[in-house]
Scaffold this active site. Structure first.
Site, mmCIF file in Angstrom:
data_model
loop_
_atom_site.group_PDB
_atom_site.id
_atom_site.type_symbol
_atom_site.label_atom_id
_atom_site.label_comp_id
_atom_site.label_asym_id
_atom_site.label_seq_id
_atom_site.Cartn_x
_atom_site.Cartn_y
_atom_site.Cartn_z
ATOM 1 N N HIS A 1 -48.738 -4.452 -3.267
ATOM 2 C CA HIS A 1 -47.754 -3.360 -3.223
ATOM 3 C C HIS A 1 -47.937 -2.601 -1.926
ATOM 4 O O HIS A 1 -49.067 -2.422 -1.469
ATOM 5 C CB HIS A 1 -47.948 -2.411 -4.418
ATOM 6 C CG HIS A 1 -46.767 -1.543 -4.660
ATOM 7 N ND1 HIS A 1 -46.569 -0.359 -3.991
ATOM 8 C CD2 HIS A 1 -45.706 -1.707 -5.487
ATOM 9 C CE1 HIS A 1 -45.431 0.173 -4.410
ATOM 10 N NE2 HIS A 1 -44.886 -0.616 -5.308
ATOM 11 N N ASP B 1 -44.448 -5.731 -12.057
ATOM 12 C CA ASP B 1 -43.706 -6.945 -12.363
ATOM 13 C C ASP B 1 -44.585 -8.040 -12.947
ATOM 14 O O ASP B 1 -44.099 -8.978 -13.569
ATOM 15 C CB ASP B 1 -43.014 -7.470 -11.092
ATOM 16 C CG ASP B 1 -41.989 -6.478 -10.587
ATOM 17 O OD1 ASP B 1 -41.312 -5.874 -11.432
ATOM 18 O OD2 ASP B 1 -41.885 -6.292 -9.365
#
Ligand code: ACO
Length: 426
Positions: free
Chosen positions: A315, A372
């Site tokens: 991320h 996710d």
């Protein structure tokens, strides 16, 4: 100036001073808006890794601590103690609703969930098999043709109405996009069902509103499924200045219609580096197939000559566990038995996580599982088709996009988004 930073051009020994502005939480910023005027140069920041593009009081992330707050309240508290609609109210009004306010908000959203009949016909223009994300983006832009008075709205109540309308309609648009993609007739929203339940209903029901009973004689929408989906919506509700939100703000900066801006946000979200990753995670787990193959794919993810990346890992902001992923991992444990989570997919996911969290490649790059990585296994257990994973992200994020749009409109002195470049052509 005391609260300032001085930059020296080592070619000329000229020094330039820039003001430092402090945040209420998190890093301060250097105000470089006069950089070009002072130095005749631009700053260069590929991917905006060091750039704050706006001021905001909506969402705060501390990526090193793995902390996420909406309007100051921690995501763990919001996801476990409040409904998604209460979180929407919080984002829009900067305070959690009382019982009556929540009831009114819920009722209004139920009433606004229908689509104009003419918009319904738009779906027929798309081929069957169309990915729901493409249809969703197009239909959201088309919504601007029905509510076109955006240039005349300027007060808080107009903004809030624009917001409630799009939040209410997004699940219906998403469900229609899916049903059209498989050639199934549309199911209209049912006013007697709440937000998350209504969406599952529009995906699953038969014409006339009939829901078939499962083999155990239960109705197919279980309370636990509604709660799980509601939590997933909350976890996706906002995430400060990510790629899709930055897109929404960029379109807002030109003065275009808010629903067109959100349509652009949906397009930006679709890519697998962003929201599209949730669909790719499940495809990747299915491709890996069994835990024996995990090592091979981890090796590919680490190979600099191979484009393969572990979907659901890494991320831009979180250099620690994504707090949303933590909540989902807990939810996965809770749902494991009751919803019969796919144990093969879970085993592969657990093995990937175990190896990656102990592997030097991932440790040194601070690559942790993101939201996710876990949402797909849960969504599969909710019998959500894979092509609807990213549209579910859209339903959750719509409130964040419109809240950011409102903040943009209300912030004095916001300029059109217009970066410059380092020209290297002829
Ligand atoms: N698998 C393997 N290696 C990775 C991964 C991954 N998933 N993610 C990053 N890396 C490596 C890169 O190869 C790079 O290595 P290098 O320094 O040796 O070149 C290093 O880690 C840094 O990666 P960047 O791409 O520079 O990091 P950036 O912050 O720009 O990208 C992103 C973040 C796009 C999320 C990236 O980690 C990624 O592609 N992840 C997979 C897709 C994904 O899960 N996206 C969802 C993000 S969450 C969301 O949007 C809801």
């Amino acid at each position: 100036m005391k609260n300032s930073i001085t930059i020296t051009d080592n070619r000329t020994n000229n020094s330039y001073e820039f003001e430092i502005k402090d945040a209420t939480r998190g890093p301060s910023v250097v105000d470089i808006s006069s950089f070009y005027a002072q130095t005749g140069m631009f700053t260069y920041d590929n991917g905006f890794t060091s750039t704050a593009s706006c001021t905001s009081d909506i969402t705060f992330i501390d990526g090193n601590k793995g902390e996420l707050r909406y309007r100051g309240i921690e995501i763990e508290e919001l996801a476990t103690e409040h409904s998604f609609l209460a979180v929407c109210y919080l984002l829009l009004n900067s305070k959690l609703p009382n019982e009556e306010e929540l009831l009114d908000f819920d009722l209004e959203l139920r009433h606004r969930s229908l689509l104009h009949e003419n918009l319904r016909h738009l779906f027929q223009a798309f081929p069957s098999g169309a990915h729901p994300m493409a249809t969703l983006s197009a239909a959201t832009a088309a919504l601007a043709t029905f509510y076109y008075d955006h240039l005349n709205i300027s007060d808080e109540s107009d903004y809030q109405e624009m917001a409630r309308r799009i939040i209410a309609k997004m699940p219906t648009i998403a469900a229609f996009a899916y049903r059209h993609s498989i050639g199934a007739p549309f199911i209209h929203p049912d006013i007697d069902r709440g937000f998350a339940e209504n969406f599952l209903y529009m995906l699953r029901a038969y014409p006339g509103g009939k829901m078939h009973r499962g083999i155990y004689g239960e109705y197919t929408i279980k309370e636990i499924e509604i709660k799980a989906l509601d939590t997933i919506f909350t976890l996706h509700a906002d995430h400060e200045q990510n790629a899709s939100t930055t897109t929404v703000r960029g379109v807002a900066s030109t003065g275009a219609h808010p629903y067109v801006a959100i349509s652009a946000g949906i397009s930006a979200l679709w890519g697998r580096a962003h929201g599209g990753a949730n669909e790719s995670v499940i495809q990747q787990l299915e491709m890996i197939g069994s835990i024996e193959n995990v090592d091979k794919f981890i090796a590919r993810a680490k190979d600099p000559d191979d484009d393969f990346r572990l979907m659901g890992f890494g991320h831009r902001v979180y250099k620690n566990f994504d707090p949303r992923a933590k909540v989902l991992k807990g939810l996965q444990e809770q749902l494991k038995d009751e919803l019969k989570l796919d144990s093969n997919l879970m085993q592969i996911a657990n093995k990937i996580e175990e190896i990656a969290l102990n592997d030097e490649y991932f440790i040194s790059r601070k690559l942790y599982p993101n939201i996710d990585f876990y949402s797909g296994v849960i969504l599969t257990a909710l019998k959500i088709p894979t092509s609807m994973f990213t549209p579910i992200f859209v339903i959750g994020r719509t409130v964040g996009w419109i809240t950011q749009w409102i903040e943009f409109k209300k912030t004095k002195g916001m300029k059109i988004t217009r970066p410059r470049q380092l020209y290297i052509g002829k």
